[in-house]
Write an enzyme that holds these catalytic residues in place. Structure first.
Site, PDB file in Angstrom:
ATOM      1  N   CYS A 153     -25.824 -14.676-104.017  1.00 21.81           N
ATOM      2  CA  CYS A 153     -26.908 -14.104-103.638  1.00 21.81           C
ATOM      3  C   CYS A 153     -28.269 -14.797-103.804  1.00 21.81           C
ATOM      4  CB  CYS A 153     -26.870 -12.732-104.316  1.00 21.81           C
ATOM      5  SG  CYS A 153     -28.113 -11.581-103.937  1.00 21.81           S
ATOM      6  N   HIS A 173     -22.046 -10.268-103.254  1.00 18.82           N
ATOM      7  CA  HIS A 173     -21.529 -10.176-104.793  1.00 18.82           C
ATOM      8  C   HIS A 173     -20.110 -10.286-105.072  1.00 18.82           C
ATOM      9  CE1 HIS A 173     -25.748 -10.206-106.731  1.00 18.82           C
ATOM     10  NE2 HIS A 173     -25.916  -9.618-105.689  1.00 18.82           N
ATOM     11  N   GLU A 205     -18.586 -11.249-107.313  1.00 18.86           N
ATOM     12  CA  GLU A 205     -18.177 -10.895-108.980  1.00 18.86           C
ATOM     13  C   GLU A 205     -18.060  -9.613-108.989  1.00 18.86           C
ATOM     14  OE1 GLU A 205     -21.309 -11.677-107.788  1.00 18.86           O
ATOM     15  OE2 GLU A 205     -22.729 -10.416-108.886  1.00 18.86           O
TER      16      GLU A 205
END
Ligand code: MN
Length: 248
Positions: free
Chosen positions: A116, A222, A224
């Site tokens: 990001c 993202h 994660e």
């Protein structure tokens, strides 16, 4: 096998923890920490405001560098005045630390994964520019700036097209991926030497690599938050594998 040490740049915020309200915190979001641990790494925080010698000494002990999401980058760093929609969360210390770490990682071959804000700051660090606010500067674009009030963090907002032959394509194993999207900025002019490897259907840049580097990958989404999706887990695993190989 020895687990690689991955440095993650911290961010500063005031704690909302009621016994200790408004304490200055150097923090890391759990999702990054847990994705790294889940991929077999040992994460450590890189605090903001390190002196240059200390930053180099810390980086020299790392096997990899993760640049997490965060606030907007000071547009002066790419030669622009602030757009009215620039967020008020610019942190000059974080900009300076990350830019120095990125330039060193590009030179030394330290494996780097950027998420990001991370992909934006790596572009700026190496001479690129940003779209300061997608909705106002690119009015025909898809909606990219879902906030966590709008949608869960794993919400798949749009597709990305991955460039054939790129490292990212090899990692994800697919030419098209569906991704979450929580950004109002994006790379505009790409820095010399970097390559765009993923775009949203509206053309917004969603992935960048440094060809010839052992592992230097940035994504605008993202991953994660998407570790339940095998492709997105592989993104972390491949990064940790590259970092593991560094000491070998
Ligand atoms: Mn997006």
């Amino acid at each position: 096998m020895r687990k690689p040490l991955i440095g993650v740049t911290g961010e500063r915020f005031a704690s909302g923890y009621s016994p200790l309200p408004n304490q200055d915190v150097h923090g890391l979001l759990r999702t990054y920490v847990e994705a790294l641990i889940g991929a077999g790494a040992l994460p450590v925080i890189i605090p903001l405001g390190l002196a240059e010698d200390d930053r180099r000494a810390l980086a020299a002990r790392l096997d990899g560098l993760l640049l997490p999401g965060g606030g907007d980058i000071d547009p002066a760093l790419y030669g622009e005045d602030p757009h009215p929609k620039l967020a008020d969360d610019v942190d000059p210390l974080r900009d300076a630390l990350e830019i120095a770490l990125i330039r060193d990682a590009a030179d030394t071959g330290l494996p780097l994964l950027a998420v990001c804000r991370g992909v934006q700051v790596l572009n700026v660090a190496l001479g690129g520019t940003l779209i300061q606010d997608i909705p106002s500067q690119l009015p025909d674009a898809l909606r990219h700036s879902f906030s966590l009030r709008d949608a869960p963090r794993e919400n798949l907002a749009h597709e990305v097209q991955i460039s054939e032959g790129s490292r990212l394509a090899a990692i994800l194993g697919t030419p098209i991926a569906r991704v979450n999207s929580r950004h109002h900025q994006a790379a505009r002019d790409v820095a010399p030497g970097l390559e765009v490897v993923a775009r949203a259907p509206d053309g917004v840049i969603e992935g960048i690599e440094l060809p010839g580097h052992p592992y230097f990958v940035g994504v605008q989404w993202h991953p994660e938050n998407l570790q339940a999706i095998p492709e997105m887990k592989r993104l972390f695993v491949s990064f940790v594998e590259a970092a593991t190989g560094r000491g070998a």
